[in-house]
Design an enzyme around this catalytic site. Structure first.
Site, PDB file in Angstrom:
ATOM      1  CG  ASP A   1      -9.865   4.106  -5.087  1.00  0.00           C
ATOM      2  OD1 ASP A   1     -10.881   3.437  -5.348  1.00  0.00           O
ATOM      3  OD2 ASP A   1      -8.712   3.675  -5.256  1.00  0.00           O
TER       4      ASP A   1
ATOM      5  CG  ASP B   1     -10.297  -3.295  -7.030  1.00  0.00           C
ATOM      6  OD1 ASP B   1     -11.060  -2.481  -7.581  1.00  0.00           O
ATOM      7  OD2 ASP B   1      -9.326  -2.938  -6.343  1.00  0.00           O
TER       8      ASP B   1
END
Length: 380
Positions: free
Chosen positions: A193, A126
Site C-alpha cells: 500500500d 483484495d
C-alpha cells in the site's frame, strides 16, 4: 472497458470503513459534477471495504449493510449512473476481507452475478485471508499456492456475470503479477500500500520504472490510490506523486473527501495536460533513462530522469528532485525518442513554454517538473 487507466475515486483513503456508505458515494458523485472532475475525465465512484453485513444471507449472498445503504446497493448504482458516472465495489479473494467482512473464496460465481444485478461497473479484489501455510491470517507471509490461481477464479466469474465489470487486482505485487495481470484483469497493484508518506511515493515509483513495459492498452500497473489532500505530503510531494503516477499510466484513483479539497489540489488533479499524458492513446508507460554523465540509478530511490513516448509523436519528460532542492538539466539529445536539435516544450504543471536543445528546472526538494517536448524541430 479498461482501454485506458481508470480515473476515479475510492472511499478508503477518505475515511476507511466510515466512508463506505451510500451518502458518501452520492456526495462524491455530486462533487464529481460540481467540481468539474467528471468533465476532466474521472468516472468511477468506488466504495471500498466494510459495505456489507458481517455474514452472508441464508442463500449465500452478500448483503449490503442496511444502515449504510438503506435503499440497497442497486439504488446507489442507479443514482451514480444517472449522473453519467460508474459505480464500483470492493471484495476479497479470501474467506474474509481485510476488515473481516465476508470474502469471495468459494462464492465467486454468486458474487459476480450479484454485482451484475446491482449494476456494478468496477470490482477491486483484495488478497486478505487467502490460502496460507500459517492458517487463516489477514496478511499471509507464506502463501499456500499462487495468487494467480484465485484471481483467475474471479476473472472467470465476472466474465460470466452478464455485465462488463472492470477487474482491479489488489494482490500487492505478489507472484510478479505484472507478468500475468493483463491475462487476468484491467489493472493490478504492483506493490504494497501507499501509506500516505514520501517513503511510499519513493518505494512505489522506484519499483514501477523497471516494470513499465508490462503496462499497455487494457492492462496497467496500478501504483495504488492517491494520497493528495490527506495532510501528510507537501505540495511538492503531491506534484511528484500525481505526475509520476500519470506518466507511469497508473490508474488515478482519488482518495479524499473531495468537498474539502483545496483549490490548489483540485487544480492539480484536474490538470488536463497531465491527465492527457495518463490517458494517451499510445498507452506506453514512461520509465527512467540515464543521460550522458549522470549517476546510475540506485535501487529503492527515485531516479531523476523519466521519459516516454506519446501518440502525437511528442515525448513526455519528467525531472524529479528526490534528494533535496537542486537544478536538473537534460540535453534533448539524451532523451529517448528525441535527439540532437532544437525542440519546443511545455512544462505541464505551470504551462510555461520554451524551446531549445535542452531544458533546465530549479526545483525544491521532492518536487517535479514535467515537459511535453515536441519532436517537430522549431525553425528560426
Amino acid at each position: 472497458m479498461g482501454r485506458f487507466p481508470a480515473l476515479g475515486w475510492n472511499s478508503w483513503n477518505a475515511g476507511g470503513c466510515s466512508a463506505a456508505s451510500a451518502s458518501m458515494a452520492i456526495k462524491t458523485a455530486n462533487a464529481f459534477i460540481s467540481l468539474g472532475l467528471k468533465d476532466a475525465g474521472y468516472q468511477y465512484i468506488n466504495i471500498d471495504d466494510c459495505w456489507s453485513t458481517m455474514s452472508r444471507n441464508s442463500s449465500g449472498y452478500l448483503v449490503a449493510d442496511p444502515n449504510k445503504f438503506p435503499q440497497g446497493m442497486k439504488a446507489v448504482a442507479d443514482q451514480v449512473h444517472s449522473l453519467g458516472l460508474k459505480f464500483g465495489l470492493y471484495g476479497c479473494a479470501g474467506t474474509k476481507t481485510c476488515a473481516g467482512y465476508p470474502g469471495s473464496q468459494g462464492y465467486e460465481d454468486k458474487d459476480a452475478k450479484l454485482l451484475a444485478s446491482w449494476g456494478v461497473d468496477y470490482w477491486k479484489h483484495d488478497n486478505c485471508y487467502t490460502p496460507c501455510k500459517q492458517g487463516s491470517v489477514q496478511t499471509c507471509g507464506n502463501p499456500s499456492g499462487s495468487t494467480q490461481t484465485w484471481y483467475a477464479k474471479m476473472r472467470d466469474a465476472l466474465a460470466n456475470s452478464g455485465r462488463p465489470i472492470f477487474y482491479s487486482l489488489c494482490n500487492w505485487g505478489r507472484d510478479n503479477v505484472w507478468t500475468w495481470g493483463n491475462q487476468t484483469g484491467q489493472s493490478w497493484r504492483m506493490s504494497v500500500d501507499n501509506w500516505n508518506d514520501w517513503a511510499s511515493v519513493v518505494r512505489i515509483a522506484s519499483s514501477a520504472a523497471p516494470i513499465a513495459q508490462y503496462s499497455g492498452p487494457y492492462g496497467y500497473n496500478d501504483l495504488d490510490m492517491m494520497q493528495i489532500g490527506n495532510g501528510k505530503l507537501t505540495a511538492a510531494e503531491e506534484r511528484t506523486h500525481f505526475g509520476l503516477w500519470a506518466m507511469s499510466k497508473s490508474p488515478i484513483i482519488l482518495g479524499t473527501d473531495l468537498t474539502k479539497l483545496s483549490s490548489d489540489r483540485l487544480a492539480l488533479v484536474k490538470n488536463s495536460a497531465i491527465l492527457a499524458v495518463n490517458q494517451d492513446a499510445l498507452s506506453i508507460a514512461a520509465t527512467t533513462f540515464r543521460p550522458s554523465g549522470a549517476a546510475a540509478p540506485v535501487s529503492g530511490q527515485i531516479y531523476p530522469y523519466w521519459a516516454g513516448p506519446l501518440s502525437d509523436g511528442s515525448v513526455v519528460l519528467g525531472l524529479v528532485t528526490a534528494n533535496g532542492a537542486t537544478t536538473l538539466s537534460v540535453n534533448f539529445a539524451d532523451v529517448p525518442g528525441l535527439g540532437a536539435g532544437t525542440f519546443s516544450w511545455t512544462e505541464l504543471f505551470s504551462g510555461k513554454t520554451g524551446s531549445g536543445t535542452s531544458v533546465s528546472a530549479s526545483l525544491s526538494s521532492h518536487d517535479m517538473a514535467m515537459y511535453k517536448v515536441s519532436k517537430s524541430k522549431t525553425h528560426k
